[in-house]
Design a protein around this motif. Structure first.
Motif, PDB file in Angstrom:
ATOM      1  N   GLY A 190       0.844  -1.196   0.000  1.00 17.34           N
ATOM      2  CA  GLY A 190       0.000   0.000   0.000  1.00 17.34           C
ATOM      3  C   GLY A 190       0.874   1.239   0.000  1.00 17.34           C
ATOM      4  O   GLY A 190       2.107   1.133   0.009  1.00 17.34           O
ATOM      5  N   VAL A 191       0.255   2.398  -0.012  1.00 13.67           N
ATOM      6  CA  VAL A 191       1.034   3.640  -0.001  1.00 13.67           C
ATOM      7  C   VAL A 191       1.473   3.963   1.422  1.00 13.67           C
ATOM      8  O   VAL A 191       1.099   3.276   2.377  1.00 13.67           O
ATOM      9  CB  VAL A 191       0.237   4.820  -0.627  1.00 13.67           C
ATOM     10  CG1 VAL A 191      -0.052   4.560  -2.092  1.00 13.67           C
ATOM     11  CG2 VAL A 191      -1.048   5.090   0.131  1.00 13.67           C
ATOM     12  N   ASN A 192       2.256   5.030   1.553  1.00 11.41           N
ATOM     13  CA  ASN A 192       2.802   5.428   2.863  1.00 11.41           C
ATOM     14  C   ASN A 192       1.748   5.902   3.854  1.00 11.41           C
ATOM     15  O   ASN A 192       0.806   6.586   3.460  1.00 11.41           O
ATOM     16  CB  ASN A 192       3.731   6.633   2.667  1.00 11.41           C
ATOM     17  CG  ASN A 192       5.147   6.192   2.434  1.00 11.41           C
ATOM     18  OD1 ASN A 192       5.632   5.295   3.136  1.00 11.41           O
ATOM     19  ND2 ASN A 192       5.801   6.790   1.449  1.00 11.41           N
ATOM     20  N   GLY A 193       1.959   5.549   5.098  1.00 10.31           N
ATOM     21  CA  GLY A 193       1.236   6.206   6.182  1.00 10.31           C
ATOM     22  C   GLY A 193      -0.251   5.924   6.278  1.00 10.31           C
ATOM     23  O   GLY A 193      -0.999   6.691   6.877  1.00 10.31           O
ATOM     24  N   VAL A 194      -0.711   4.796   5.700  1.00  7.59           N
ATOM     25  CA  VAL A 194      -2.149   4.512   5.743  1.00  7.59           C
ATOM     26  C   VAL A 194      -2.518   3.535   6.876  1.00  7.59           C
ATOM     27  O   VAL A 194      -3.666   3.118   6.992  1.00  7.59           O
ATOM     28  CB  VAL A 194      -2.650   3.928   4.395  1.00  7.59           C
ATOM     29  CG1 VAL A 194      -2.570   4.976   3.294  1.00  7.59           C
ATOM     30  CG2 VAL A 194      -1.866   2.681   4.015  1.00  7.59           C
ATOM     31  N   GLY A 195      -1.501   3.170   7.668  1.00 10.81           N
ATOM     32  CA  GLY A 195      -1.781   2.259   8.784  1.00 10.81           C
ATOM     33  C   GLY A 195      -1.387   0.823   8.491  1.00 10.81           C
ATOM     34  O   GLY A 195      -1.875  -0.108   9.133  1.00 10.81           O
ATOM     35  N   LYS A 196      -0.456   0.668   7.570  1.00 12.04           N
ATOM     36  CA  LYS A 196      -0.035  -0.684   7.166  1.00 12.04           C
ATOM     37  C   LYS A 196       0.644  -1.423   8.321  1.00 12.04           C
ATOM     38  O   LYS A 196       0.258  -2.550   8.652  1.00 12.04           O
ATOM     39  CB  LYS A 196       0.915  -0.543   5.967  1.00 12.04           C
ATOM     40  CG  LYS A 196       1.156  -1.800   5.214  1.00 12.04           C
ATOM     41  CD  LYS A 196       1.634  -1.546   3.788  1.00 12.04           C
ATOM     42  CE  LYS A 196       2.331  -0.234   3.549  1.00 12.04           C
ATOM     43  NZ  LYS A 196       3.660  -0.143   4.177  1.00 12.04           N
ATOM     44  N   THR A 197       1.666  -0.769   8.916  1.00 11.22           N
ATOM     45  CA  THR A 197       2.414  -1.445   9.979  1.00 11.22           C
ATOM     46  C   THR A 197       1.518  -1.735  11.178  1.00 11.22           C
ATOM     47  O   THR A 197       1.568  -2.830  11.767  1.00 11.22           O
ATOM     48  CB  THR A 197       3.629  -0.579  10.395  1.00 11.22           C
ATOM     49  OG1 THR A 197       4.337  -0.211   9.209  1.00 11.22           O
ATOM     50  CG2 THR A 197       4.555  -1.342  11.313  1.00 11.22           C
ATOM     51  N   THR A 198       0.682  -0.776  11.526  1.00 13.00           N
ATOM     52  CA  THR A 198      -0.246  -0.995  12.639  1.00 13.00           C
ATOM     53  C   THR A 198      -1.187  -2.163  12.321  1.00 13.00           C
ATOM     54  O   THR A 198      -1.493  -2.986  13.193  1.00 13.00           O
ATOM     55  CB  THR A 198      -1.079   0.287  12.898  1.00 13.00           C
ATOM     56  OG1 THR A 198      -0.181   1.384  13.023  1.00 13.00           O
ATOM     57  CG2 THR A 198      -1.915   0.168  14.139  1.00 13.00           C
ATOM     58  N   GLY A 219       9.970  -5.821   5.760  1.00 12.13           N
ATOM     59  CA  GLY A 219      10.419  -5.658   4.370  1.00 12.13           C
ATOM     60  C   GLY A 219      10.453  -4.197   3.956  1.00 12.13           C
ATOM     61  O   GLY A 219      10.722  -3.893   2.797  1.00 12.13           O
ATOM     62  N   ASP A 220      10.174  -3.291   4.892  1.00  8.70           N
ATOM     63  CA  ASP A 220      10.324  -1.857   4.570  1.00  8.70           C
ATOM     64  C   ASP A 220      11.754  -1.449   4.917  1.00  8.70           C
ATOM     65  O   ASP A 220      12.041  -0.945   5.993  1.00  8.70           O
ATOM     66  CB  ASP A 220       9.316  -1.009   5.350  1.00  8.70           C
ATOM     67  CG  ASP A 220       9.453   0.482   5.016  1.00  8.70           C
ATOM     68  OD1 ASP A 220      10.334   0.816   4.191  1.00  8.70           O
ATOM     69  OD2 ASP A 220       8.701   1.294   5.575  1.00  8.70           O
ATOM     70  N   THR A 221      12.667  -1.721   3.992  1.00  9.83           N
ATOM     71  CA  THR A 221      14.076  -1.394   4.221  1.00  9.83           C
ATOM     72  C   THR A 221      14.381   0.002   3.686  1.00  9.83           C
ATOM     73  O   THR A 221      15.522   0.439   3.657  1.00  9.83           O
ATOM     74  CB  THR A 221      14.983  -2.413   3.491  1.00  9.83           C
ATOM     75  OG1 THR A 221      14.576  -2.446   2.133  1.00  9.83           O
ATOM     76  CG2 THR A 221      14.863  -3.791   4.103  1.00  9.83           C
ATOM     77  N   LEU A 329      -9.112  -2.070   5.060  1.00  8.52           N
ATOM     78  CA  LEU A 329      -9.374  -0.630   5.067  1.00  8.52           C
ATOM     79  C   LEU A 329      -9.238  -0.132   6.502  1.00  8.52           C
ATOM     80  O   LEU A 329      -9.995  -0.565   7.389  1.00  8.52           O
ATOM     81  CB  LEU A 329     -10.773  -0.322   4.537  1.00  8.52           C
ATOM     82  CG  LEU A 329     -10.987  -0.547   3.037  1.00  8.52           C
ATOM     83  CD1 LEU A 329     -12.418  -0.195   2.639  1.00  8.52           C
ATOM     84  CD2 LEU A 329      -9.994   0.277   2.193  1.00  8.52           C
ATOM     85  N   THR A 330      -8.268   0.740   6.708  1.00  6.05           N
ATOM     86  CA  THR A 330      -8.039   1.283   8.051  1.00  6.05           C
ATOM     87  C   THR A 330      -8.883   2.546   8.247  1.00  6.05           C
ATOM     88  O   THR A 330      -9.511   3.030   7.298  1.00  6.05           O
ATOM     89  CB  THR A 330      -6.547   1.657   8.222  1.00  6.05           C
ATOM     90  OG1 THR A 330      -6.252   2.702   7.285  1.00  6.05           O
ATOM     91  CG2 THR A 330      -5.638   0.467   7.951  1.00  6.05           C
ATOM     92  N   MET A 331      -8.860   3.062   9.453  1.00  5.93           N
ATOM     93  CA  MET A 331      -9.556   4.325   9.798  1.00  5.93           C
ATOM     94  C   MET A 331     -11.046   4.266   9.483  1.00  5.93           C
ATOM     95  O   MET A 331     -11.663   5.308   9.250  1.00  5.93           O
ATOM     96  CB  MET A 331      -8.975   5.552   9.043  1.00  5.93           C
ATOM     97  CG  MET A 331      -7.507   5.511   8.777  1.00  5.93           C
ATOM     98  SD  MET A 331      -6.551   6.102  10.162  1.00  5.93           S
ATOM     99  CE  MET A 331      -4.901   5.804   9.566  1.00  5.93           C
ATOM    100  N   ALA A 332     -11.623   3.082   9.456  1.00  8.26           N
ATOM    101  CA  ALA A 332     -13.067   2.994   9.211  1.00  8.26           C
ATOM    102  C   ALA A 332     -13.813   3.709  10.337  1.00  8.26           C
ATOM    103  O   ALA A 332     -14.918   4.210  10.134  1.00  8.26           O
ATOM    104  CB  ALA A 332     -13.497   1.535   9.116  1.00  8.26           C
ATOM    105  N   GLY A 356     -10.048  -1.636   9.841  1.00  3.47           N
ATOM    106  CA  GLY A 356      -9.359  -1.089  11.016  1.00  3.47           C
ATOM    107  C   GLY A 356     -10.304  -0.100  11.668  1.00  3.47           C
ATOM    108  O   GLY A 356     -10.839   0.793  11.008  1.00  3.47           O
ATOM    109  N   THR A 357     -10.515  -0.272  12.979  1.00  6.29           N
ATOM    110  CA  THR A 357     -11.541   0.555  13.625  1.00  6.29           C
ATOM    111  C   THR A 357     -10.993   1.360  14.800  1.00  6.29           C
ATOM    112  O   THR A 357     -11.751   1.753  15.685  1.00  6.29           O
ATOM    113  CB  THR A 357     -12.709  -0.332  14.110  1.00  6.29           C
ATOM    114  OG1 THR A 357     -12.162  -1.356  14.957  1.00  6.29           O
ATOM    115  CG2 THR A 357     -13.440  -0.973  12.954  1.00  6.29           C
ATOM    116  N   GLY A 358      -9.676   1.569  14.836  1.00  9.81           N
ATOM    117  CA  GLY A 358      -9.101   2.362  15.922  1.00  9.81           C
ATOM    118  C   GLY A 358      -7.607   2.119  16.006  1.00  9.81           C
ATOM    119  O   GLY A 358      -7.036   1.391  15.179  1.00  9.81           O
TER     120      GLY A 358
END
Ligand SMILES: Nc1nc2c(ncn2[C@@H]2O[C@H](COP(=O)(O)OP(=O)(O)OP(=O)(O)O)[C@@H](O)[C@H]2O)c(=O)[nH]1
Length: 381
Positions: A190-198, A219-221, A329-332, A356-358
């Motif tokens: 996915g793109v940066n900062g959308v809550g992937k790692t979380t 894998g985010d080197t 889908l995060t930040m739902a 993702g709900t929080g």
């Protein structure tokens, strides 16, 4: 969640019910029908005052009543108002059978409003059109028994239309993991900062809570601080995390994590990747290499529900560049629009697996299309 969209769908239901009820009331009222019949110079027989309302009598049901109703066109006015007269005749014939038909013109205005509301909620255009077409197909010409409420008809049509676009290729993530050969490798893009790692940390917790052991792989080197970020999640959850130096080869990291899992009987490898645009060629070719060498069991696309149309476009583009198996889908919790949740599966042909709900590790909800539709359409009284 998706409160703005719920309100808009509820307005459509009210509007559609209202116009359909107006039509039904008019036809339920024998006097109004008789007046109409006089106005139309028609001889169609509605239920008489002494016949039971709903036209359930044998007379009303008889072929003769239907035949009468279908032979009502006055020759001298046939050209003048052909369609409305024909419409009336079919309605009168239906009424003689204790039923009423919903006309397309009754629904056009509510459907126009619904289309506007869906687009305003960031529902993808083709998805909105599909929803409208389905509702039109299901409702127009639909015969309603006098005993049924138009409300139930409208609700069912809306529910079916939403479900048909949302419920695409749905599979149960947990069942798939359980059924796959171990270790199961899942890579997140996915793109940066959308809550992937979380989200990776949340999925790890979700799996651990259900008896599957996990190892994280960074894998985010590419991004400075990525190792530390995912390591913090691993520490919080008491998990092993495999990482290499910044600038290293992401494929090598995930490969190492798979070897670690094999050697230690770990069920699932969860691999992070650098946030990227589908247009960044070097990062996309990294992903292609990862797919080729590691052959992940699942590739999951992560984006923000709040990104609406952008998330839908990105899902389509990522799926084209590096085939995805599903989405999170995060930040739902912060999304009142719901456009991405409604559109992503239809546009990609791949299901949404979680919302993702929080910000907490437990704020991950397995995606259930029927539950979402119930929530969107269900009576909130
Ligand atoms: N409200 C809410 N916040 C979330 C959710 N998921 C993630 N976040 C927050 O979003 C922020 C960004 O999340 P990250 O996991 O760092 O995002 P990322 O995509 O990994 O970022 P990069 O590694 O830079 O690509 C963090 O503050 C998270 O707590 C969610 O479902 N709801």
């Amino acid at each position: 969640m998706f409160d703005g969209l719920k309100d808009k769908l509820s307005s459509f239901r009210e509007d559609a019910e209202e116009v359909a009820e107006e039509n039904a009331e008019e036809l339920d009222d024998p006097e109004a029908v008789e007046d109409d019949a006089v106005d139309d110079d028609s001889t169609a027989e509605g239920p008489s005052d002494d016949s039971p309302e709903g036209g359930d009598s044998e007379d009303a049901d008889s072929p003769a009543a239907e035949a009468d109703a279908s032979e009502t066109e006055p020759e001298d006015e046939a050209d003048e108002d052909d369609s409305s007269s024909a419409g009336f005749v079919s309605r009168a014939a239906s009424m003689a059978r204790g039923r009423v038909v919903i006309d397309e013109e009754d629904l056009e205005e509510p459907l126009r409003e619904l289309e506007f509301a869906l687009l305003e909620s960031d529902v993808e255009m083709s998805v909105a059109e599909e929803i409208l077409d389905q509702i039109r197909d299901e409702l127009v010409g639909e015969e309603r028994k006098f005993t049924e409420s138009t409300g139930a008809l409208v609700e069912d049509a809306l529910r079916d239309a939403l479900l048909s676009v949302i419920d695409v290729g749905q599979f149960d993530f947990l069942e798939t993991v359980a059924a796959s050969e171990k270790p199961v490798t899942v890579v997140f893009t996915g793109v940066n900062g959308v809550g992937k790692t979380t989200s990776i940390a949340k999925v790890a917790k979700f799996l651990e809570d259900r008896g599957f052991s996990t190892v994280l792989a960074n894998g985010d080197t590419y991004r400075a601080g990525a190792n530390q970020q995912i390591q913090e999640h691993a520490d919080n959850l008491g998990l092993k995390c495999i990482s290499h130096e910044q600038g290293g080869d992401p494929t090598a990291v995930v490969y190492d994590a798979v070897e670690y899992a094999e050697a230690n009987d770990v069920d699932v490898v969860l691999g992070d990747t650098a946030g990227r645009l589908h247009t960044s060629d070097d990062l996309m070719s990294q992903l292609a290499k990862l797919n080729r060498v590691v052959e992940p069991d699942l590739t999951i696309f992560v984006d923000e529900a709040v990104a609406g149309q952008d998330a839908v476009n990105r899902a389509r583009e990522f799926d084209g560049a590096a085939e995805i198996d599903g989405a999170i889908l995060t930040m739902a919790d912060a999304d009142s629009q719901g456009g991405a949740a409604i559109s992503v599966s239809h546009v990609t042909g791949k299901p949404i697996l979680f919302l993702g709900t929080g910000q907490g590790y437990d704020d991950l909800q397995p995606f259930d299309p029927e539950e979402l539709v119930d929530d969107l359409v269900g009576d909130d009284e």
